[in-house]
Write a protein that holds these residues in place. Structure first.
Motif, short mmCIF file in Angstrom:
data_model
loop_
_atom_site.label_atom_id
_atom_site.label_comp_id
_atom_site.label_asym_id
_atom_site.label_seq_id
_atom_site.Cartn_x
_atom_site.Cartn_y
_atom_site.Cartn_z
N ARG A 77 -17.62 -64.03 30.00
CA ARG A 77 -17.60 -65.49 29.82
C ARG A 77 -16.64 -65.94 28.71
NH1 ARG A 77 -22.98 -64.39 30.96
NH2 ARG A 77 -23.92 -65.61 32.66
N GLN A 78 -16.09 -65.02 27.97
CA GLN A 78 -15.21 -65.38 26.85
C GLN A 78 -13.77 -65.47 27.33
OE1 GLN A 78 -15.88 -62.61 23.66
NE2 GLN A 78 -18.11 -62.75 23.85
N SER A 79 -13.14 -66.60 27.13
CA SER A 79 -11.77 -66.78 27.61
C SER A 79 -10.80 -65.81 26.94
CB SER A 79 -11.31 -68.23 27.37
OG SER A 79 -11.32 -68.54 25.99
N THR A 80 -11.09 -65.42 25.72
CA THR A 80 -10.18 -64.53 24.98
C THR A 80 -10.23 -63.10 25.49
OG1 THR A 80 -11.90 -64.25 23.31
CG2 THR A 80 -10.21 -65.90 22.87
N TRP A 81 -11.22 -62.78 26.33
CA TRP A 81 -11.36 -61.41 26.84
C TRP A 81 -10.30 -61.10 27.90
CZ3 TRP A 81 -13.38 -59.20 31.56
CH2 TRP A 81 -13.68 -57.84 31.46
N TYR A 82 -9.73 -62.15 28.50
CA TYR A 82 -8.76 -61.97 29.57
C TYR A 82 -7.34 -62.02 29.00
CZ TYR A 82 -12.85 -62.90 32.37
OH TYR A 82 -14.11 -62.84 32.92
N ASN A 83 -6.49 -61.14 29.47
CA ASN A 83 -5.14 -61.12 28.93
C ASN A 83 -4.10 -61.73 29.87
OD1 ASN A 83 -5.30 -58.91 30.68
ND2 ASN A 83 -5.26 -57.41 29.01
N TYR A 84 -4.51 -62.14 31.08
CA TYR A 84 -3.58 -62.84 31.95
C TYR A 84 -4.30 -64.01 32.63
CZ TYR A 84 -0.21 -59.17 31.23
OH TYR A 84 0.68 -58.30 30.66
N TRP A 85 -3.56 -65.13 32.70
CA TRP A 85 -4.07 -66.35 33.29
C TRP A 85 -3.06 -66.91 34.27
CZ3 TRP A 85 -8.42 -69.48 31.53
CH2 TRP A 85 -9.20 -68.85 30.57
N GLY A 86 -3.56 -67.49 35.35
CA GLY A 86 -2.69 -68.27 36.23
C GLY A 86 -2.49 -69.66 35.66
N ARG A 87 -1.72 -70.48 36.37
CA ARG A 87 -1.43 -71.84 35.90
C ARG A 87 -2.52 -72.83 36.29
NH1 ARG A 87 5.03 -73.13 36.30
NH2 ARG A 87 5.72 -71.51 34.87
N GLY A 88 -3.35 -72.46 37.22
CA GLY A 88 -4.47 -73.32 37.59
C GLY A 88 -4.22 -74.13 38.85
N THR A 89 -5.33 -74.52 39.49
CA THR A 89 -5.28 -75.39 40.65
C THR A 89 -6.39 -76.43 40.50
OG1 THR A 89 -5.26 -75.46 43.08
CG2 THR A 89 -6.76 -73.87 42.07
N GLN A 90 -6.07 -77.68 40.80
CA GLN A 90 -7.01 -78.77 40.60
C GLN A 90 -8.00 -78.86 41.76
OE1 GLN A 90 -7.25 -81.21 37.97
NE2 GLN A 90 -9.16 -81.68 39.05
N VAL A 91 -9.26 -78.96 41.40
CA VAL A 91 -10.33 -79.22 42.37
C VAL A 91 -11.00 -80.53 41.98
CG1 VAL A 91 -12.56 -78.46 43.27
CG2 VAL A 91 -10.72 -76.79 42.92
N THR A 92 -11.02 -81.46 42.90
CA THR A 92 -11.66 -82.75 42.66
C THR A 92 -12.73 -83.00 43.72
OG1 THR A 92 -9.61 -83.65 41.73
CG2 THR A 92 -11.30 -85.24 42.38
N VAL A 93 -13.96 -83.22 43.26
CA VAL A 93 -15.08 -83.48 44.15
C VAL A 93 -15.49 -84.93 43.96
CG1 VAL A 93 -17.37 -82.77 44.91
CG2 VAL A 93 -15.81 -81.10 43.87
N SER A 94 -15.22 -85.73 44.98
CA SER A 94 -15.47 -87.17 44.87
C SER A 94 -15.59 -87.78 46.26
CB SER A 94 -14.32 -87.84 44.10
OG SER A 94 -14.50 -89.23 44.08
N SER A 95 -16.40 -88.81 46.34
CA SER A 95 -16.52 -89.55 47.60
C SER A 95 -15.59 -90.75 47.60
CB SER A 95 -17.97 -90.00 47.81
OG SER A 95 -18.42 -90.73 46.70
N SER A 124 -4.07 -71.02 44.57
CA SER A 124 -3.84 -72.03 45.60
C SER A 124 -5.17 -72.39 46.23
CB SER A 124 -2.87 -71.50 46.68
OG SER A 124 -3.41 -70.37 47.32
N GLY A 125 -5.16 -73.48 46.99
CA GLY A 125 -6.36 -73.86 47.72
C GLY A 125 -7.14 -75.03 47.13
N GLY A 126 -6.71 -75.53 45.99
CA GLY A 126 -7.40 -76.67 45.41
C GLY A 126 -7.14 -77.94 46.21
N GLY A 127 -7.88 -78.99 45.84
CA GLY A 127 -7.67 -80.27 46.53
C GLY A 127 -8.83 -81.20 46.29
N LEU A 128 -8.86 -82.26 47.10
CA LEU A 128 -9.91 -83.26 47.03
C LEU A 128 -10.92 -83.00 48.14
CD1 LEU A 128 -11.07 -85.99 46.02
CD2 LEU A 128 -9.52 -87.11 47.63
N VAL A 129 -12.20 -82.98 47.77
CA VAL A 129 -13.26 -82.72 48.75
C VAL A 129 -14.44 -83.62 48.43
CG1 VAL A 129 -14.23 -80.81 47.41
CG2 VAL A 129 -14.59 -80.90 49.89
N GLN A 130 -15.19 -83.99 49.45
CA GLN A 130 -16.37 -84.83 49.23
C GLN A 130 -17.53 -83.98 48.72
OE1 GLN A 130 -17.17 -86.90 52.91
NE2 GLN A 130 -15.69 -88.50 52.42
N PRO A 131 -18.47 -84.60 48.02
CA PRO A 131 -19.67 -83.86 47.60
C PRO A 131 -20.36 -83.22 48.79
CG PRO A 131 -19.56 -85.97 46.49
CD PRO A 131 -18.45 -85.97 47.50
N GLY A 132 -20.78 -81.97 48.59
CA GLY A 132 -21.40 -81.20 49.66
C GLY A 132 -20.41 -80.40 50.48
#
Length: 127
Positions: free
Chosen positions: A109-127, A7-15
């Motif tokens: 850094r290898q994605s295959t090394w992890y055996n559990y993943w969440g569904r993800g949260t979108q982060v968008t950085v834009s003005s 949780s916690g993703g969203g739209l944020v301005q640069p900086g």
């Protein structure tokens, strides 16, 4: 049942800043390696950060000095504090865990090394 819920993703301005949270259930964070990946449109998944059970942290070069991973074992939650955000940080951010590892090691850094993943949260950085 093991679950990782971001949780916690969203739209944020640069900086700007955001703090992502990852609530773990079905296991305890103690003595487990846990971290964050991200995937931008049209790009491969990228390891962002990994934290060992003794709080040794690893970061991708692209986020060093700007992102901080932390864990609250009492709340069974992992956080990713993201400061000085840039448009190139725009991505879906995934919480990841390797329940068989206490330390991140050279494979974090290898994605295959992890055996559990969440569904993800979108982060968008834009003005």
């Amino acid at each position: 049942q093991v679950q990782l819920v971001e949780s916690g993703g969203g739209l944020v301005q640069p900086g700007g800043s955001l703090r992502l949270s990852c609530a773990a259930s079905g296991f305890t964070l103690d003595y487990k390696a846990i971290g964050w990946f991200r995937q931008a449109p049209g790009k491969e998944r990228e390891g962002v950060s990994c934290a060992t059970s003794d709080d040794i942290t690893n970061y991708a070069d692209s986020v060093k000095g700007r992102f901080t991973i932390s864990r609250d074992n009492a709340k069974n939650t992992v956080y990713l504090q993201m400061n000085s955000l840039k448009p190139e940080d725009t991505a879906v951010y995934y919480c990841v865990a390797n329940l068989q590892a206490r330390f991140c090691g050279s494979s974090w850094r290898q994605s295959t090394w992890y055996n559990y993943w969440g569904r993800g949260t979108q982060v968008t950085v834009s003005s």
